[in-house]
Design a protein around this motif. Sequence first.
Motif, PDB file in Angstrom:
ATOM      1  N   LYS A 143       0.765  -1.358   0.002  1.00 55.00           N
ATOM      2  CA  LYS A 143       0.027   0.192   0.136  1.00 55.00           C
ATOM      3  C   LYS A 143       0.845   1.327  -0.068  1.00 55.00           C
ATOM      4  N   GLN A 144       2.146   1.384   0.688  1.00 58.52           N
ATOM      5  CA  GLN A 144       2.827   2.503   0.640  1.00 58.52           C
ATOM      6  C   GLN A 144       3.451   2.840  -0.654  1.00 58.52           C
ATOM      7  N   LEU A 145       3.234   1.658  -1.473  1.00 58.06           N
ATOM      8  CA  LEU A 145       3.790   2.213  -3.167  1.00 58.06           C
ATOM      9  C   LEU A 145       2.918   3.204  -3.548  1.00 58.06           C
ATOM     10  N   PHE A 146       1.424   3.257  -3.154  1.00 60.40           N
ATOM     11  CA  PHE A 146       0.637   4.114  -3.930  1.00 60.40           C
ATOM     12  C   PHE A 146       0.661   5.578  -2.938  1.00 60.40           C
ATOM     13  N   ILE A 147       1.241   5.634  -2.061  1.00 59.16           N
ATOM     14  CA  ILE A 147       1.264   6.844  -1.234  1.00 59.16           C
ATOM     15  C   ILE A 147       2.647   7.474  -1.032  1.00 59.16           C
ATOM     16  N   ILE A 148       3.786   7.175  -1.730  1.00 62.17           N
ATOM     17  CA  ILE A 148       4.736   7.559  -1.542  1.00 62.17           C
ATOM     18  C   ILE A 148       5.188   9.075  -1.341  1.00 62.17           C
ATOM     19  N   PRO A 149       4.555   9.878  -2.354  1.00 59.51           N
ATOM     20  CA  PRO A 149       4.539  11.290  -2.172  1.00 59.51           C
ATOM     21  C   PRO A 149       4.111  11.687  -0.609  1.00 59.51           C
ATOM     22  N   ALA A 150       2.880  11.090  -0.321  1.00 62.28           N
ATOM     23  CA  ALA A 150       2.569  11.539   1.540  1.00 62.28           C
ATOM     24  C   ALA A 150       3.556  11.032   2.237  1.00 62.28           C
ATOM     25  N   MET A 151       4.244   9.941   1.956  1.00 61.00           N
ATOM     26  CA  MET A 151       5.298   9.551   2.931  1.00 61.00           C
ATOM     27  C   MET A 151       6.421  10.361   3.244  1.00 61.00           C
ATOM     28  N   TRP A 152       6.615  11.339   2.029  1.00 61.14           N
ATOM     29  CA  TRP A 152       7.627  12.198   2.241  1.00 61.14           C
ATOM     30  C   TRP A 152       7.296  13.561   3.070  1.00 61.14           C
ATOM     31  N   MET A 153       5.957  13.662   3.346  1.00 57.08           N
ATOM     32  CA  MET A 153       5.346  14.709   4.035  1.00 57.08           C
ATOM     33  C   MET A 153       5.400  14.478   5.483  1.00 57.08           C
ATOM     34  N   PRO A 154       5.899  15.567   6.069  1.00 60.52           N
ATOM     35  CA  PRO A 154       6.069  15.358   7.788  1.00 60.52           C
ATOM     36  C   PRO A 154       4.548  15.317   8.092  1.00 60.52           C
ATOM     37  N   PHE A 155       4.325  14.600   9.226  1.00 60.04           N
ATOM     38  CA  PHE A 155       3.120  14.256   9.887  1.00 60.04           C
ATOM     39  C   PHE A 155       2.142  13.255   9.266  1.00 60.04           C
ATOM     40  N   LEU A 156       1.708  13.576   7.952  1.00 59.43           N
ATOM     41  CA  LEU A 156       0.756  12.687   7.383  1.00 59.43           C
ATOM     42  C   LEU A 156       1.241  11.225   7.101  1.00 59.43           C
ATOM     43  N   GLY A 157       2.466  11.051   6.555  1.00 58.60           N
ATOM     44  CA  GLY A 157       3.077   9.742   6.193  1.00 58.60           C
ATOM     45  C   GLY A 157       3.377   8.900   7.706  1.00 58.60           C
ATOM     46  N   ASP A 158       3.714   9.755   8.657  1.00 56.48           N
ATOM     47  CA  ASP A 158       4.202   9.402  10.005  1.00 56.48           C
ATOM     48  C   ASP A 158       2.921   8.804  10.773  1.00 56.48           C
ATOM     49  N   ALA A 159       1.774   9.720  10.568  1.00 58.23           N
ATOM     50  CA  ALA A 159       0.600   9.399  11.179  1.00 58.23           C
ATOM     51  C   ALA A 159      -0.212   8.136  10.481  1.00 58.23           C
ATOM     52  N   TYR A 160       0.184   7.962   9.480  1.00 59.11           N
ATOM     53  CA  TYR A 160      -0.491   6.666   8.852  1.00 59.11           C
ATOM     54  C   TYR A 160       0.413   5.445   9.174  1.00 59.11           C
ATOM     55  N   SER A 161       1.731   5.654   9.437  1.00 58.59           N
ATOM     56  CA  SER A 161       2.777   4.348   9.844  1.00 58.59           C
ATOM     57  C   SER A 161       2.251   4.026  11.290  1.00 58.59           C
ATOM     58  N   ARG A 162       2.052   5.136  11.951  1.00 58.73           N
ATOM     59  CA  ARG A 162       1.872   4.661  13.516  1.00 58.73           C
ATOM     60  C   ARG A 162       0.259   4.159  13.733  1.00 58.73           C
ATOM     61  N   ALA A 163      -0.572   4.318  12.857  1.00 62.40           N
ATOM     62  CA  ALA A 163      -1.873   3.613  12.977  1.00 62.40           C
ATOM     63  C   ALA A 163      -1.440   2.014  12.453  1.00 62.40           C
ATOM     64  N   CYS A 164      -0.672   1.857  11.520  1.00 64.71           N
ATOM     65  CA  CYS A 164      -0.426   0.807  11.169  1.00 64.71           C
ATOM     66  C   CYS A 164       0.154  -0.109  12.198  1.00 64.71           C
ATOM     67  N   GLU A 165       1.031   0.435  12.899  1.00 68.37           N
ATOM     68  CA  GLU A 165       1.929  -0.034  14.184  1.00 68.37           C
ATOM     69  C   GLU A 165       0.821  -0.405  15.141  1.00 68.37           C
ATOM     70  N   TYR A 166      -0.248   0.260  15.244  1.00 71.64           N
ATOM     71  CA  TYR A 166      -1.281  -0.070  16.439  1.00 71.64           C
ATOM     72  C   TYR A 166      -1.944  -1.068  15.829  1.00 71.64           C
ATOM     73  N   THR A 167      -2.359  -1.305  14.617  1.00 72.14           N
ATOM     74  CA  THR A 167      -2.943  -2.380  14.135  1.00 72.14           C
ATOM     75  C   THR A 167      -2.374  -3.680  14.031  1.00 72.14           C
ATOM     76  N   CYS A 168      -1.128  -3.508  13.783  1.00 73.70           N
ATOM     77  CA  CYS A 168      -0.195  -4.736  13.845  1.00 73.70           C
ATOM     78  C   CYS A 168       0.023  -5.437  15.464  1.00 73.70           C
ATOM     79  N   ASP A 169      -0.014  -4.197  16.359  1.00 69.79           N
ATOM     80  CA  ASP A 169       0.281  -4.734  17.830  1.00 69.79           C
ATOM     81  C   ASP A 169      -1.100  -5.468  18.206  1.00 69.79           C
ATOM     82  N   ARG A 170      -2.190  -4.966  17.558  1.00 70.69           N
ATOM     83  CA  ARG A 170      -3.500  -5.629  17.951  1.00 70.69           C
ATOM     84  C   ARG A 170      -3.732  -7.089  17.528  1.00 70.69           C
ATOM     85  N   MET A 171      -3.217  -7.023  16.147  1.00 71.33           N
ATOM     86  CA  MET A 171      -3.170  -8.206  15.248  1.00 71.33           C
ATOM     87  C   MET A 171      -2.241  -9.682  16.163  1.00 71.33           C
TER      88      MET A 171
END
Length: 451
Positions: A143-171
Amino acid sequence: MHKKEKTYYVIALVFSIIASLVLLISIIGIYILLFIVVVPLIAQAILNASIRINGVRITQKQFPEIYEIVYQQSLRMGLPALPDVYIMESSGVLNAFATRFFGRNMVVLYSDLFELMNRGGSKELTFVISHELAHLQRRHLTKQLFIIPAMWMPFLGDAYSRACEYTCDRMATHFTEDSEAAMNGLTVLAVGKSLYKQVDREDYLLQSSSERGLFVWLAEKLSTHPPLPKRIDAIQRYVDPHLTQRFRSSRMTYIIIGSVCVAILLMFITGIVLSASLFKVATSAFEDSTQNEELLDAALNGETLRVTELLQAGADPNTTDYDGWTVLMSAADQNNLEMAKALLDSGASIDLIEEEYENTALTVAITGGYVEMAKLLLDHQADPNLQDSYGWTPLMTAASHGDESAVMLLLEYGADPSTIDDSGWAASDYALESGYEELAEKLKPGMGEAA
């Protein structure tokens, strides 16, 4: 899945599409787009190649006990193929990560973390491995391949990554079937494979929850991973949703994040330099707080005198934070009777419900075991039969905790033990489920009056 993962991904995807279209309208923009897309892919390919030629691959012959963990957890998670798992020297760093390139999934375990197996930490290691497998199962890397420009942007890409970490902790917690091991696994990342069993977890969370300030905020929001204490707390609340939330985001957090996203998006469209948007973030962060925000902070810090002063100055006693947490709830959470009385005398609404966990001041007091606080609220007309969206009542909260004093108090003030929630359970059922058989008998319809 964490509730914010999908939201952040959609925002990042929309931003990436707009940013790509804007960059494609000029020659320089095309080169910029190629740079931000191609450079990460090349770096990823080199990293994966380095892992393959230097790491030790886990197989049925090479560390078979770890291979069995990977095999079983991959099977349970429904992964279509077993990923390649490697062990690498880490010079004392405790970590693991998942990676993918051209359809090839890989999980890398740093050697110091791997040694948990030899120290009786097999379940903790299983959690860490399951966390990385969850990234693959959720297709986060693809999924990150489709949002590479956003991953370069401070805060937004980081926010998505943190949400993914919470998901993986739950799983990982779900598929490991051991929440204690899950929280221990995260504690290992904080203090190491030798000291994690000596950590007072509650004191660790309390310490972290008291840390505030601009740079603390920036340290979290510019990170791809949530703070370890927040991840541990999230697992606790995932296992027991009725726990009072320890870490609460201020309204300013969302204002600042929104301002930054808008500023940087405008930068792409209008050509404004990045320094202008950063200046906007810095200035907005140092704006004077409003009177009501000061009231929230004072209540959260237990500053009764300051709360009283702000109320006398006209602050709204029903001020809430972003999640609907009221000042009265903070007073109840701290069992601060003096503060609660000041708020109630100033007209605080007693049955306001916060949005995320649907707590009221009364349920917060009962959860904390503060019977005097509960009595104060009931004396001020708190509704003992108020139900949340699932039909849960304060009496059910007291019953599930086995708090007989709170149960008797609620019954005295008119709580109805025959009320059932959406599951068809009454307070007596929850007491019985939690092992409080005598209390369950007292809660059966008709028994409250006799008691």
